[in-house]
Design a protein around this motif. Structure first.
Motif, PDB file in Angstrom:
ATOM      1  N   ASP A 137      23.387  -9.567 -14.074  1.00 13.65           N
ATOM      2  CA  ASP A 137      22.034  -9.166 -13.721  1.00 13.65           C
ATOM      3  C   ASP A 137      21.301 -10.378 -13.128  1.00 13.65           C
ATOM      4  O   ASP A 137      21.212 -11.420 -13.768  1.00 13.65           O
ATOM      5  CB  ASP A 137      21.316  -8.667 -14.977  1.00 13.65           C
ATOM      6  N   ALA A 138      20.806 -10.229 -11.905  1.00 16.15           N
ATOM      7  CA  ALA A 138      20.160 -11.362 -11.233  1.00 16.15           C
ATOM      8  C   ALA A 138      18.964 -10.872 -10.444  1.00 16.15           C
ATOM      9  O   ALA A 138      18.909  -9.717 -10.030  1.00 16.15           O
ATOM     10  CB  ALA A 138      21.148 -12.050 -10.292  1.00 16.15           C
ATOM     11  N   LYS A 139      17.995 -11.762 -10.267  1.00 13.41           N
ATOM     12  CA  LYS A 139      16.823 -11.419  -9.479  1.00 13.41           C
ATOM     13  C   LYS A 139      16.472 -12.595  -8.583  1.00 13.41           C
ATOM     14  O   LYS A 139      16.506 -13.736  -9.026  1.00 13.41           O
ATOM     15  CB  LYS A 139      15.658 -11.127 -10.426  1.00 13.41           C
ATOM     16  N   SER A 140      16.127 -12.307  -7.322  1.00 15.81           N
ATOM     17  CA  SER A 140      15.790 -13.399  -6.407  1.00 15.81           C
ATOM     18  C   SER A 140      14.279 -13.495  -6.213  1.00 15.81           C
ATOM     19  O   SER A 140      13.566 -12.496  -6.272  1.00 15.81           O
ATOM     20  CB  SER A 140      16.479 -13.193  -5.054  1.00 15.81           C
ATOM     21  N   PHE A 141      13.815 -14.725  -5.988  1.00 11.45           N
ATOM     22  CA  PHE A 141      12.395 -14.989  -5.738  1.00 11.45           C
ATOM     23  C   PHE A 141      12.229 -15.905  -4.533  1.00 11.45           C
ATOM     24  O   PHE A 141      13.012 -16.837  -4.353  1.00 11.45           O
ATOM     25  CB  PHE A 141      11.761 -15.705  -6.938  1.00 11.45           C
ATOM     26  N   LEU A 176      14.420 -15.272 -16.997  1.00 12.45           N
ATOM     27  CA  LEU A 176      15.428 -15.935 -17.830  1.00 12.45           C
ATOM     28  C   LEU A 176      15.375 -15.353 -19.240  1.00 12.45           C
ATOM     29  O   LEU A 176      16.409 -15.091 -19.863  1.00 12.45           O
ATOM     30  CB  LEU A 176      15.186 -17.447 -17.882  1.00 12.45           C
ATOM     31  N   GLY A 177      14.156 -15.117 -19.717  1.00 11.91           N
ATOM     32  CA  GLY A 177      13.970 -14.547 -21.052  1.00 11.91           C
ATOM     33  C   GLY A 177      14.591 -13.162 -21.179  1.00 11.91           C
ATOM     34  O   GLY A 177      14.993 -12.746 -22.270  1.00 11.91           O
ATOM     35  N   ARG A 178      14.682 -12.456 -20.058  1.00 13.33           N
ATOM     36  CA  ARG A 178      15.316 -11.131 -20.058  1.00 13.33           C
ATOM     37  C   ARG A 178      16.828 -11.235 -19.860  1.00 13.33           C
ATOM     38  O   ARG A 178      17.500 -10.232 -19.625  1.00 13.33           O
ATOM     39  CB  ARG A 178      14.720 -10.265 -18.953  1.00 13.33           C
TER      40      ARG A 178
END
Ligand code: ASP
Ligand code: MG
Length: 385
Positions: free
Chosen positions: A91-95, A125-127
């Motif tokens: 699981d990854a998210k970009s900013f 990161l907490g998620r």
């Protein structure tokens, strides 16, 4: 959980296959139990291609619009890497830089980070997510998109590591910091360690492996940088407060510089003028009221306008075009034999130094850019082999 900021350079994400490779490495690190923030550069030569596109439209593009254009390169890379990580089951998210809280001053195309507020990074990161951040960019107080100058993704990584209290690993296509660019000088050796100040001078002198401002940031915040190869093993160079062994740490070449002469009293006005254009001072020397000034043009995107503004400030160019700079860096740089070696090598090659700058950690000579590769090989042989 241990937290690491990993930065991958343009060549590490140049193709879709490379991007997948990076995703695999990040996924492995995540599965090993670390929290990971990834900073990415634009894929391959994307930034150069975007600049070329701008040049075809305008010889003097507004720096604000350049930032809108150039920041797109890293945005492409961050989104694709997030997709590749999803394919890996991570699981990854970009900013963007702005979303990641990278706040800068207003100096478009050469902005400085003034603060990092990584609120959203911490939340994700907490998620349990891997967070991917577009390197090389931020946002000003006026909410304008800015970029940090060429090679600025390193600075994003160091700034985030400092703000998050994380380790900082910088991956490129070379296995650390070498005594010269190994692509130019085959005899170059990897350094196990190098001090902040020496590394800053090497980077200023044209060593591409790390960005000078990133090293400055690391020094100010006492962050150790581990420079490694994306494609190689565990070999690395640690950049920290510990200087390199030996008097001369390395040799570097900068292909795009300009040299000016002016009266010493005109220096303050000239410095204001070139700063507006993103030029950086590589050396200044003065004698009997006259000064020579060597500028790096890496972040200059309207060279004619720079020359006009410098002329108005009283600075005249020495030699028109095709000038480069050859440097030797290290704690022994002030020894007379180092400046002598630089001058002798250039004379041997029929490229006599146009100016020589001697500082506490670096000797730099301006010369014909065409002779730089051979000059770097010969200087390395003299000082480091
Ligand atoms: N993509 C930008 C450049 O090529 C920033 C970076 O690579 O760090 O300069
Ligand atoms: Mg790049």
């Amino acid at each position: 959980m241990p937290l690491v900021v990993q930065k991958y350079g343009g060549s590490s994400v140049a193709t879709v296959e490379n991007l997948r490779g990076v995703a695999g490495r990040v996924a492995a690190r995540r599965r090993a139990g670390d929290d990971v923030v990834v900073v990415v550069s634009a894929m391959g030569q994307t930034t150069d291609e975007l600049l070329e596109l701008a040049r075809r439209v305008s010889p003097a593009p507004p720096r604000r619009e350049l930032d809108m254009l150039l920041s797109a390169g890293e945005r492409i890379a961050m989104a694709l890497l997030a997709m590749a990580l999803h394919e890996e089951g991570v699981d990854a998210k970009s900013f963007t830089g702005s979303q990641a809280g990278i706040l800068t001053d207003e100096a478009h195309a050469a902005a400085r980070i003034v603060e990092v507020r990584p609120v959203r990074v911490r939340e994700e990161l907490g998620r349990g997510r891997v967070v991917i951040v577009a390197g090389y960019q931020g946002v000003s107080r006026e909410k304008e998109v800015t970029t940090l100058g060429r090679g600025g993704s390193d600075t994003t990584a160091v700034a985030l590591a400092a703000a998050l209290g994380a380790d900082c690993e910088i991956y490129s296509d070379v296995a650390g910091v070498f005594t010269a660019d190994p692509r130019l000088v085959p005899a170059a050796r990897r350094l196990d360690g190098i001090g902040y100040e020496e590394m800053q001078e090497l980077a200023r002198a044209g060593a591409k492996v790390l960005n000078a401002r990133a090293v400055e940031f690391a020094r100010d915040r006492a962050i150790a940088i581990r420079a490694r190869s994306t494609f190689g093993g565990p070999e690395e160079t640690v950049v920290s407060a510990r200087p390199a062994a030996g008097g001369v740490a390395g040799v570097a070449a900068a292909p795009a510089v300009a040299l000016f002469e002016l009266a010493v009293r005109a220096l303050p006005a000239a410095r204001q003028a070139f700063a507006r254009h993103g030029a950086r001072e590589l050396g200044a020397s003065s004698a009997a009221g006259h000064a020579a000034l060597c500028l790096s043009l890496e972040d200059v995107h309207a060279p004619e306008a720079l020359r006009a503004d410098l002329a108005a400030a009283g600075a005249a160019p020495i030699e028109a075009a095709g000038i480069g700079a050859l440097s030797a860096v290290g704690r022994g740089a002030e020894e007379p034999r180092v400046a002598e070696a630089v001058q002798e090598v250039l004379l041997e090659l029929g490229a006599p130094p146009l100016a020589l700058f001697v500082g506490p950690l670096r000797v730099t000579a301006c010369c014909a850019a065409a002779r730089l590769p051979e000059a770097a090989r010969r200087l390395h042989a003299r000082l480091l082999e």
